[in-house]
Structure formats: C-alpha cells, structure tokens
Motif scaffolding. Structure first.
Motif, PDB file in Angstrom:
ATOM      1  N   UNK A 239       0.838  -1.201   0.000  1.00 13.67           N
ATOM      2  CA  UNK A 239       0.000   0.000   0.000  1.00 13.67           C
ATOM      3  C   UNK A 239       0.873   1.251   0.000  1.00 13.67           C
TER       4      UNK A 239
ATOM      5  N   UNK B 193       3.487   1.617  -1.501  1.00 10.41           N
ATOM      6  CA  UNK B 193       3.963   1.831  -2.869  1.00 10.41           C
ATOM      7  C   UNK B 193       2.842   2.413  -3.744  1.00 10.41           C
ATOM      8  N   UNK B 194       1.680   2.609  -3.139  1.00 15.03           N
ATOM      9  CA  UNK B 194       0.556   3.123  -3.910  1.00 15.03           C
ATOM     10  C   UNK B 194      -0.285   2.032  -4.549  1.00 15.03           C
TER      11      UNK B 194
ATOM     12  N   UNK C 102       0.692   8.781   5.822  1.00 16.31           N
ATOM     13  CA  UNK C 102       0.570   7.893   4.664  1.00 16.31           C
ATOM     14  C   UNK C 102      -0.800   7.229   4.558  1.00 16.31           C
TER      15      UNK C 102
ATOM     16  N   UNK D 164      -4.161   5.640   0.833  1.00 21.77           N
ATOM     17  CA  UNK D 164      -2.709   5.620   0.722  1.00 21.77           C
ATOM     18  C   UNK D 164      -2.261   5.841  -0.723  1.00 21.77           C
ATOM     19  N   UNK D 165      -2.986   5.233  -1.664  1.00 20.05           N
ATOM     20  CA  UNK D 165      -2.590   5.387  -3.064  1.00 20.05           C
ATOM     21  C   UNK D 165      -2.666   6.855  -3.489  1.00 20.05           C
TER      22      UNK D 165
ATOM     23  N   UNK E 169       0.400   8.680  -2.082  1.00 21.31           N
ATOM     24  CA  UNK E 169       1.570   8.374  -2.911  1.00 21.31           C
ATOM     25  C   UNK E 169       1.489   9.132  -4.235  1.00 21.31           C
TER      26      UNK E 169
ATOM     27  N   UNK F 110       4.926   1.529  -8.851  1.00 18.98           N
ATOM     28  CA  UNK F 110       3.542   1.179  -9.175  1.00 18.98           C
ATOM     29  C   UNK F 110       2.562   2.326  -8.929  1.00 18.98           C
ATOM     30  N   UNK F 111       2.821   3.094  -7.878  1.00 15.64           N
ATOM     31  CA  UNK F 111       1.859   4.150  -7.557  1.00 15.64           C
ATOM     32  C   UNK F 111       2.337   5.530  -7.961  1.00 15.64           C
TER      33      UNK F 111
END
Ligand SMILES: Nc1ncnc2c1ncn2[C@@H]1O[C@H](COP(=O)(O)OP(=O)(O)OP(=O)(O)O)[C@@H](O)[C@H]1O
Ligand SMILES: [Mg+2]
Lengths: 296, 280
Positions: free
Chosen positions: A177, A179-180, B60, B87-88, B91, B119-120
C-alpha cells in the motif's frame, strides 16, 4: 503398457484442468488470505452459462460469456462481501465463502434439476489415435488450452505490473500500500481471474467422456481443493504440481481399480484426498507452500 | 509553535495540525502539530513508543492496517488534504514513506522491488528515468538486481527501501528510522544519501532515535514524547539543549535513551512532571 500411457495422458490432461482451478484458489489466497470455498460454485456458474447459451449464440461466444460471467461473479463476491467484511479473522471470511457457495450451488442445481446439460463443444466424442494410443480430442484440447492459460498466467505473474503488485501485496500488504498499490483492485483482479479460470475448467470437466454439466459437477471441481492444498496454498507452482499429481493419481487409480479390488470400488474418487492427507502428514505446509494450513 | 520559516507555514510542504491518533482504546498521538516546509529536512525525535511511526502512518494513511485511526486534526501537503485520503492518493500526491525496519519484499528480486516502488507513481512513464537515478545513487543495487531482496545485508536493504521509495519520484520522503540496526559506517552513508536526496529537491521528514545523526541533517527538529510534541526548535539549538544532549545524545551520565514507556500512553495524564522540564 498402452493402457498405462492412455491413463497417464488422460491423467495429465485432467491434472492441468485441476491445476486451473487450484491456481485460482491459490491466487485468491495469496491476494486476500481467504480460503475460497465458493470456488466450485464459481465453476458451476461458468459451466451453466455456457450450457444455457451455446444453442442460441454458438459455442465460442457462449464460452466467452461464460468466462466473463464467472469472472464477474468472482469480482462481485470480492466487492460485495470480502472487501466490506470488517472482520478480524480470515477464517470468518472463509466461512462466509461457504455460505456463498451454498447459495450459488443450491440455486444453480435447482435450475439444472435432474438434467445433464451439454456444453456444445466442437470436439464431441472424437478420438485421436497416436499409434496404438487413443485419446479423446477433448483431452488434447484441455491439455493445450490449460497449458497455454497457465503459461500466460505465470508470465504475467512474473513480468507485468499486475503480477508485481499482486506478489507485493501477497508478501506484505501494508508495504505494498505504501507503494501506492490499491489492495482492492489487486484482490478484485485475483477473484475475477480465478472465476475466469474456473469457467474454462468447467468446460473441460463437462465434456466427453463426461456426459455433461449436472449437479455432480461440483464434486469433480472439489478434487482441485486437495490439489491446491497439497501443493501449498500460497504457491502457484504448488497448484500446478498438485493438479498434475491429483489428475494422474485419479486416472491411474480408476484405470487399475479392477486390479486393486482390495482397496474397494471408487478408489479413483477418494484417491485425491488420500494423496493430500499423506503429503500433508509429511509436509504440513504442502509441497511448495510456506504456510501451514493450521495457521490460516 | 515557533516560527522557523520566513514563509507562512501553511503555505507549502507538510502541515500537521492538532493531530490525534488512537489504536482502539490506545491513544498514541495527542494534539501534535508540526510543519515541514518545502525543500527542508525536518526531524522528529523520540524514544520507543513515542508515536513516531504512528505519525508517519497517519500521513501515509496506513493506520487502518494497524486498526488505528485519526480521531482529530488535519494533515495536508502543499495545501492538499491528506488526512482521510487513501494511501494510493497520498503516494500519487508525491508523499512516499520508507517504513521502519525496511520492509523490502524479501521473496522478490531487487529489480522487482524497484518496480514495485514505481507502481503508484504520479507518472509511470518516468519509471525508467527514476530507475537510472536510483541506481546512480545506489550502484550496489544494480549489481544485485537479480538477487532476492531477502538476501541483502541490512544496509543494502535500507538502500533498497529508500531506492524503492524514490522510484515514485516523491516530492516528499518520509523516513522511519533509516539507520536502525546499522553499523556506524553504514548509518553515515545513509545520512549522506538523505542529504543528497534533499539537495536534489525532495523534502524530507526524518523520524529517528539516532538524535546526533538526525540533528546534523535537519534544519528543524521536534521531540515527541508519549504522543505529544514536548519540544521543538531549530536543530542546531536543540543539539545544544541540555535535555536533548542528556536524553537523546547520550552526553553526560544518564544512559537512559528512551524514557517514554509505551504503557503510560493509555493512561495519558494531562500533567506530567517530565513535561514541565520541557516547557521552559
Ligand atoms: N498496532 C498497534 N496497536 C495498538 N497500539 C499500538 C500499535 N502500534 C503502536 N501502538 C502504540 O502506539 C504508541 C506509539 O507507537 P509507535 O510505533 O508510533 O512508536 P514509535 O515512536 O515509532 O516507537 P519505536 O521507536 O519503537 O518505533 C505506543 O504506545 C504503541 O504501543
Ligand atoms: Mg517506530
């Protein structure tokens, strides 16, 4: 010897079909840590759609719709139940999937009734002769299709962003999470793919020499559970090896059961579970797994 | 709060105002306010259980993984609200955390860990460029690209964890005890790297128990104790403060580094003698 080769070929073919089911089961477990006991009913959904539609839209389109339908049902289960359930334990979710399984299976078996539904596949009961060895075309098709799908899946799992997100989430969902990665998407994707694979498996479990889709199809699907468990619940490799072991064991046991009457009739049906128990006694986490079932 | 920046503090960077966080019945943060101006390195010091990681989790948006949540206050970054965001989204907004204990994906390769970091990202296409920058910063990661991350040494894992976070090209980096458990040489290397990352334009919030290192990097520091900010000021001034020297830099005779006990948080008395000493 010829019998043995035929049995082996059939076993491997059925084994790859079990592997398709077990693979779905394993990726759901990896992505969400939920044991999906509704897997057999996902399979039934796929098979049922194909059986109902092939006469009107043709086999291939029916197959596509069946795959999409089972994927959709899988995604819906994730979206409506798994994602919303705010429970402390994944065991509770596993029990919820048993409930879903009962609802879906009851409804579908009522629709099916006492019928045996054909799936309208193009292979019918044709047999391929390779020298002295005869093998049903459906078995060859199953082997080819399952191998292609499994290979595609493993490549995607290894190399695509989706695969990276999936593995990262499986290993450490909180860090993933960070890491997005959106967990909801990953787990919904896993359920949808599992549904799609189950629908393909449904096709090959119901074609020749099986008479068709009927209420006993879920029992056939159940044999993939031991495949997933003995391979190791969190291992994709395990799902494949487990599927093959179960398929081959079952085929050989059924084929030679006349020589093994001391084991009783129908040994082919119980063999998968016996093999699972033996393997779990030796390796509690399964052949390739890292997690013991008791800890789930 | 002290004015440590000529610009108005709400204008840019990370702003935390009156934040309270609880894990079920356990109150972990109370009335925490802090500000990390854009381009700065700011550190948050505190002993075990002070609430440092909780603060970063709140920023976060990962508190829910620990069954915790924000009960009051607000967090924003460059005037965009972060509290309550997924969270996404945090980021994607450019705020990326390197969690405590590195948390590399041990079963994945170094290369795959770096890919996971992208990734995000706000802009996925820039991943190739980000990768080059990361490998320039940490050449060892290029040598180990195909190795499983779990096989790296502690220092290498920390580099990977930082490199992985940089893959998202963050505007702000949250670092949770990056030198924890590292040998002094390696800790110094990490410190240099943090300085370099900051010099390249990334704002840094550094959470540390290693006060000497953190105060040498940061321009401004906050001291967190049992969930509250008990002291704050320019890092140089704090480094000179007797209390900080004694309690966090291990200078003078008191060997006790972490006076805050985790259990006292739940009780959370409003007035504690330890606070009075800070309030001067
Ligand atoms: N998951 C959790 N559930 C309940 N309480 C928690 C949880 N995580 C932390 N706490 C409590 O919240 C308080 C702050 O913890 P936190 O981890 O933020 O401290 P920390 O400053 O990061 O400490 P450390 O330096 O040891 O990492 C502590 O009292 C801790 O016991
Ligand atoms: Mg911490």
């Amino acid at each position: 010897m010829i019998t043995f080769l035929e049995l082996l070929a059939n076993g491997i073919s059925v084994g790859t079909v079990y592997a398709l089911i077990a693979l779905g089961f394993v990726i759901i477990f990896k992505a969400t840590e939920v044991l999906n006991f509704a897997h057999a009913s996902l399979l039934l959904v796929g098979g049922f759609i194909i059986a109902k539609l092939h006469a009107s839209v043709g086999f291939w389109l029916a197959l596509l719709i069946g795959i999409a339908g089972a994927a959709l049902v899988g995604a819906l289960i994730e979206f409506l139940v798994i994602r919303r359930a705010n429970v402390a334990s994944h065991s509770v979710l596993a029990i919820a999937t048993i409930g879903i399984d009962i609802v879906l299976t009851t409804e579908l078996t009522r629709e099916i009734g006492a019928d045996v539904l054909a799936l309208g596949d193009p292979w019918r009961d044709q047999v391929l002769h390779l020298g002295a060895v005869s093998i049903a075309q459906t078995r060859v098709a199953a082997l080819v299709v399952a191998t292609v799908l499994i290979t595609a899946f493993l490549l995607a799992f290894k190399y695509t962003n989706w695969g990276i997100a999936m593995r990262a989430t499986a290993e450490d969902s909180e860090t993933a999470a960070l890491m997005g990665v959106r967990r909801g998407r990953v787990s919904m994707g896993a359920w949808a793919i599992a549904g799609a694979l189950a629908a393909v498996a449904a096709l090959f479990l119901c074609v020749f020499p099986t008479p068709g889709l009927d209420r006993s199809t879920t029992f056939a699907a159940m044999k993939a559970f031991p495949a997933a468990i003995l391979g190791g619940l969190d291992s994709t490799t395990g799902a494949l090896v487990g599927g093959l072991i179960i398929g081959v064991t079952e085929a050989l046991m059924s084929g030679y059961q006349n020589d093994m009457v001391f084991l009783g009739r129908g040994i082919g049906d119980v063999a998968p579970f016996l093999v699972m128990i033996v393997i779990l006694l030796i390796r509690p986490a399964g052949l390739f797994g890292t997690r013991e079932l008791a800890r789930v | 709060m002290d004015v440590h920046d000529p610009r108005p503090p709400e204008d840019s960077g990370l702003v935390v105002r009156d934040l309270a966080v609880s894990y079920g019945p356990v109150l972990a943060l109370r009335g925490v306010s802090l500000n990390v101006p854009r381009g700065a390195i700011v550190t948050v010091l505190g002993g075990n259980g002070a609430g440092k990681s909780t603060l970063l989790r709140a920023v976060s948006g990962t508190l829910r993984f620990q069954r915790g949540g924000i009960t009051a206050g607000e967090i924003s970054f460059d005037r965009t609200r972060l509290s309550g965001a997924a969270t996404s989204a945090v980021v994607a907004g450019g705020v990326v955390q390197v969690p405590e204990g590195r948390r590399v994906f041990a079963r994945m390769t170094v290369e795959e860990n770096l890919r996971a970091g992208a990734l995000g990202a706000r802009d996925r296409r820039s991943a190739a460029g980000a990768r080059q920058d990361v490998l320039k910063l940490f050449p060892v990661l290029a040598e180990r690209a195909r190795q499983r991350a779990g096989l790296l040494s502690g220092g290498e894992q920390q580099m990977l964890a930082i490199g992985r976070a940089l893959m998202a090209r963050p505007r702000m980096l949250l670092l949770d005890e990056p030198t924890l458990g590292l040998a002094p040489m390696m800790a110094a290397r990490i410190a240099d790297t943090v300085r370099e990352i900051n010099a390249q334009g990334t704002t840094v919030l550094l959470v540390e128990q290693n006060a000497a290192m953190a105060l040498s990097l940061a321009s401004y520091a906050y001291v967190l104790e049992v969930g509250e900010v008990v002291l704050s000021g320019p890092a140089a001034e704090l480094a000179e403060s007797d209390e900080v020297r004694r309690r966090y830099l291990g200078i003078e005779d008191d060997p006790e580094i972490a006076p805050a006990s985790a259990t006292s948080v739940a009780a959370a008395p409003a007035e504690r003698p330890v606070l009075a000493r800070w309030s001067a």
